[in-house]
Design a protein around this motif. Structure first.
Motif, PDB file in Angstrom:
ATOM      1  N   ALA A  96       0.832  -1.208   0.000  1.00  0.00           N
ATOM      2  CA  ALA A  96       0.000   0.000   0.000  1.00  0.00           C
ATOM      3  C   ALA A  96       0.867   1.258   0.000  1.00  0.00           C
ATOM      4  N   LEU A  97       1.966   1.217   0.741  1.00  0.00           N
ATOM      5  CA  LEU A  97       2.867   2.367   0.791  1.00  0.00           C
ATOM      6  C   LEU A  97       3.475   2.653  -0.575  1.00  0.00           C
ATOM      7  N   VAL A  98       3.870   1.619  -1.283  1.00  0.00           N
ATOM      8  CA  VAL A  98       4.452   1.806  -2.617  1.00  0.00           C
ATOM      9  C   VAL A  98       3.442   2.452  -3.564  1.00  0.00           C
ATOM     10  N   VAL A  99       2.219   1.950  -3.558  1.00  0.00           N
ATOM     11  CA  VAL A  99       1.188   2.501  -4.449  1.00  0.00           C
ATOM     12  C   VAL A  99       0.813   3.916  -4.015  1.00  0.00           C
ATOM     13  N   ALA A 100       0.686   4.140  -2.714  1.00  0.00           N
ATOM     14  CA  ALA A 100       0.338   5.478  -2.217  1.00  0.00           C
ATOM     15  C   ALA A 100       1.416   6.486  -2.592  1.00  0.00           C
ATOM     16  N   ALA A 101       2.673   6.083  -2.505  1.00  0.00           N
ATOM     17  CA  ALA A 101       3.759   6.979  -2.893  1.00  0.00           C
ATOM     18  C   ALA A 101       3.721   7.262  -4.386  1.00  0.00           C
ATOM     19  N   SER A 102       3.428   6.244  -5.171  1.00  0.00           N
ATOM     20  CA  SER A 102       3.333   6.416  -6.624  1.00  0.00           C
ATOM     21  C   SER A 102       2.182   7.343  -6.982  1.00  0.00           C
ATOM     22  N   ARG A 103       1.126   7.274  -6.211  1.00  0.00           N
ATOM     23  CA  ARG A 103      -0.071   8.074  -6.453  1.00  0.00           C
ATOM     24  C   ARG A 103       0.024   9.455  -5.804  1.00  0.00           C
ATOM     25  N   ALA A 104       1.036   9.641  -4.954  1.00  0.00           N
ATOM     26  CA  ALA A 104       1.227  10.877  -4.199  1.00  0.00           C
ATOM     27  C   ALA A 104       0.064  11.127  -3.248  1.00  0.00           C
ATOM     28  N   ASP A 105      -0.412  10.055  -2.611  1.00  0.00           N
ATOM     29  CA  ASP A 105      -1.498  10.129  -1.635  1.00  0.00           C
ATOM     30  C   ASP A 105      -0.866  10.134  -0.242  1.00  0.00           C
ATOM     31  N   THR A 106      -0.669  11.319   0.302  1.00  0.00           N
ATOM     32  CA  THR A 106       0.053  11.474   1.561  1.00  0.00           C
ATOM     33  C   THR A 106      -0.655  10.787   2.722  1.00  0.00           C
ATOM     34  N   ALA A 107      -1.965  10.940   2.823  1.00  0.00           N
ATOM     35  CA  ALA A 107      -2.713  10.363   3.946  1.00  0.00           C
ATOM     36  C   ALA A 107      -2.591   8.842   3.955  1.00  0.00           C
ATOM     37  N   ALA A 108      -2.756   8.223   2.806  1.00  0.00           N
ATOM     38  CA  ALA A 108      -2.653   6.764   2.726  1.00  0.00           C
ATOM     39  C   ALA A 108      -1.222   6.307   2.960  1.00  0.00           C
ATOM     40  N   ALA A 109      -0.249   7.063   2.468  1.00  0.00           N
ATOM     41  CA  ALA A 109       1.157   6.700   2.665  1.00  0.00           C
ATOM     42  C   ALA A 109       1.530   6.755   4.139  1.00  0.00           C
ATOM     43  N   ILE A 110       1.084   7.788   4.834  1.00  0.00           N
ATOM     44  CA  ILE A 110       1.372   7.903   6.268  1.00  0.00           C
ATOM     45  C   ILE A 110       0.737   6.753   7.032  1.00  0.00           C
ATOM     46  N   LEU A 111      -0.516   6.453   6.724  1.00  0.00           N
ATOM     47  CA  LEU A 111      -1.212   5.353   7.389  1.00  0.00           C
ATOM     48  C   LEU A 111      -0.495   4.029   7.136  1.00  0.00           C
ATOM     49  N   ALA A 112      -0.113   3.775   5.896  1.00  0.00           N
ATOM     50  CA  ALA A 112       0.574   2.523   5.561  1.00  0.00           C
ATOM     51  C   ALA A 112       1.921   2.430   6.278  1.00  0.00           C
ATOM     52  N   ALA A 113       2.664   3.530   6.318  1.00  0.00           N
ATOM     53  CA  ALA A 113       3.962   3.525   7.002  1.00  0.00           C
ATOM     54  C   ALA A 113       3.790   3.281   8.506  1.00  0.00           C
TER      55      ALA A 113
END
Length: 142
Positions: free
Chosen positions: A106-123
């Motif tokens: 999820a973090l990889v896809v969120a980073a690719s999509r530039a979705d900060t909220a999802a990236a933070i949650l996944a991390a």
């Protein structure tokens, strides 16, 4: 000598099809929602085995993100009784490892999509599941 073609060709040139295509953003939204929904399912399974307020909050946050990515449609959730079931330590460790892997995807896809909220949650979820896995290993080695 040759008769002219009277019917439309069954062959089409690439890119001229009549069906709708999804944009890259839409594809990434679908992938991210899928990874987060899978992480939610594992989180719910862990909540059934080891109920905790932290897992409840994480499940709520995951639900909110999946709902947002799916255009307001909430994910299907497993019912959790909260009573706790007996589970092997190896099973719980495997669930934490699986959750860590799903959060990483999820973090990889969120980073690719530039979705900060999802990236933070996944991390954050990766960190929690790493800590849980390390704590279980420390308990079994002592």
């Amino acid at each position: 000598m040759y008769e002219p073609i009277r019917t439309k060709s069954v062959h089409t040139m690439a890119g001229t099809a009549d069906f709708p295509h999804r944009s890259r953003e839409e594809e990434l939204d679908i992938q991210l929602a899928g990874h987060l929904a899978a992480l939610l399912a594992v989180t719910d399974e862990l909540r059934g085995i080891e109920p905790s307020a932290e897992l409840d909050v994480a499940a709520d946050r995951l639900t909110a993100q999946v709902t947002r990515l799916r255009g307001g449609r909430p994910p299907v959730r497993a019912s959790v009784t909260g009573a706790g079931t007996t589970a092997e330590s190896a099973q719980v460790a495997a669930l934490h490892e699986r959750a860590h892997a799903l959060a990483g995807r999820a973090l990889v896809v969120a980073a690719s999509r530039a979705d900060t909220a999802a990236a933070i949650l996944a991390a954050e979820r990766m960190d929690v599941h790493t800590a849980a896995t390390e704590a279980r290993r420390a308990l079994t080695t002592h």
